[in-house]
Design an enzyme around this catalytic site. Structure first.
Site, PDB file in Angstrom:
ATOM      1  N   PHE A 174       0.856  -1.188   0.000  1.00 31.35           N
ATOM      2  CA  PHE A 174       0.000   0.000   0.000  1.00 31.35           C
ATOM      3  C   PHE A 174       0.890   1.236   0.000  1.00 31.35           C
ATOM      4  CE2 PHE A 174      -3.420   2.785   1.445  1.00 31.35           C
ATOM      5  CZ  PHE A 174      -4.490   2.273   0.726  1.00 31.35           C
ATOM      6  N   VAL A 176       0.310  -2.326   5.992  1.00 31.09           N
ATOM      7  CA  VAL A 176       0.947  -2.334   7.301  1.00 31.09           C
ATOM      8  C   VAL A 176       0.220  -3.268   8.267  1.00 31.09           C
ATOM      9  CG1 VAL A 176       1.385  -0.872   9.335  1.00 31.09           C
ATOM     10  CG2 VAL A 176       2.029  -0.078   7.051  1.00 31.09           C
ATOM     11  N   PHE A 177      -1.102  -3.288   8.222  1.00 30.92           N
ATOM     12  CA  PHE A 177      -1.870  -4.140   9.125  1.00 30.92           C
ATOM     13  C   PHE A 177      -1.541  -5.624   8.925  1.00 30.92           C
ATOM     14  CE2 PHE A 177      -5.683  -6.295  10.742  1.00 30.92           C
ATOM     15  CZ  PHE A 177      -5.823  -5.667  11.977  1.00 30.92           C
ATOM     16  N   CYS A 223       4.042   2.812   5.094  1.00 29.13           N
ATOM     17  CA  CYS A 223       3.647   4.210   5.074  1.00 29.13           C
ATOM     18  C   CYS A 223       2.130   4.268   5.205  1.00 29.13           C
ATOM     19  CB  CYS A 223       4.119   4.800   3.748  1.00 29.13           C
ATOM     20  SG  CYS A 223       3.407   6.365   3.344  1.00 29.13           S
ATOM     21  N   VAL A 224       1.650   4.939   6.241  1.00 29.70           N
ATOM     22  CA  VAL A 224       0.209   5.047   6.468  1.00 29.70           C
ATOM     23  C   VAL A 224      -0.169   6.523   6.412  1.00 29.70           C
ATOM     24  CG1 VAL A 224      -1.700   4.521   8.012  1.00 29.70           C
ATOM     25  CG2 VAL A 224       0.251   2.958   7.882  1.00 29.70           C
ATOM     26  N   ILE A 225      -0.891   6.883   5.356  1.00 25.48           N
ATOM     27  CA  ILE A 225      -1.278   8.271   5.113  1.00 25.48           C
ATOM     28  C   ILE A 225      -2.665   8.521   5.694  1.00 25.48           C
ATOM     29  CG2 ILE A 225      -1.804   9.940   3.291  1.00 25.48           C
ATOM     30  CD1 ILE A 225       0.433   8.574   1.650  1.00 25.48           C
ATOM     31  N   HIS A 283      -8.933   5.498  10.588  1.00 21.28           N
ATOM     32  CA  HIS A 283      -8.425   4.191  10.154  1.00 21.28           C
ATOM     33  C   HIS A 283      -6.894   4.135  10.214  1.00 21.28           C
ATOM     34  CE1 HIS A 283      -8.459   0.373   8.014  1.00 21.28           C
ATOM     35  NE2 HIS A 283      -7.534   0.863   7.205  1.00 21.28           N
ATOM     36  N   LEU A 329      10.708  -0.557  13.552  1.00 17.87           N
ATOM     37  CA  LEU A 329       9.504   0.067  13.022  1.00 17.87           C
ATOM     38  C   LEU A 329       9.866   1.143  11.992  1.00 17.87           C
ATOM     39  CD1 LEU A 329       6.455  -0.235  13.582  1.00 17.87           C
ATOM     40  CD2 LEU A 329       6.670   1.666  15.173  1.00 17.87           C
ATOM     41  N   ARG A 359       9.560  11.609   4.639  1.00 17.62           N
ATOM     42  CA  ARG A 359       9.968  10.653   5.672  1.00 17.62           C
ATOM     43  C   ARG A 359      10.466   9.328   5.090  1.00 17.62           C
ATOM     44  NH1 ARG A 359       6.008  13.903   7.718  1.00 17.62           N
ATOM     45  NH2 ARG A 359       6.274  14.598   9.870  1.00 17.62           N
TER      46      ARG A 359
END
Length: 138
Positions: free
Chosen positions: A11, A43-44, A67-69, A75, A100, A115
């Site tokens: 993702f 990521v989950f 990477c979680v946007i 969520h 991490l 990042r």
């Protein structure tokens, strides 16, 4: 020699690909070997792949890259908090470092691009932890 396993989220792959490349380059710079790479949907989904790599005798540490946007709901926070908690639990369960290299939650796509070095930092932490833990055993 430190042997690493990478777990990489698919993702937001445009960003995680860049994170993966800087992580690989830094591993090489530090003299570490990336023995395995597993690409997971998001990521989950990382904890199961992390567990499988930790079970391998030739893996000293696992590096997570994701990477979680931020979206319109919470969520992103749920994903990162749950994945991070389980990843930490697995490190303790298997007695091996799991770092991490996940950016987020609560960031924009532009902030995520800024990042990308989280991948490098995660490799740095993994190699340091392996070396420091080995020194304790001597």
């Amino acid at each position: 020699m430190v042997n690493l396993g990478f777990v990489i989220a698919e993702f937001n792959r445009d960003i995680t690909y860049m994170m993966e490349k800087v992580a690989e380059e830094h591993a090489e710079f530090l003299g570490a070997t990336v023995k395995y790479k597993i690409v997971v949907p998001g990521v989950f989904d990382m904890p199961l792949a992390v567990k499988k790599l930790l079970e391998k005798d030739d893996v000293d540490a696992v590096v997570t890259i994701g990477c979680v946007i931020e979206g319109e709901t919470e969520h992103d926070e749920i994903v990162v908090h749950n994945a991070a908690r389980k990843i930490a639990d697995l490190a303790l369960q298997y007695d091996k470092p799991v770092t991490l290299g996940i950016s987020g939650p609560g960031m924009t796509r532009l902030q995520a691009q800024e990042r990308v070095d989280y991948g490098k930092r995660a490799v740095e932490a993994a190699v340091k932890m392996v070396k420091r833990l080995k020194a304790l055993e001597e």
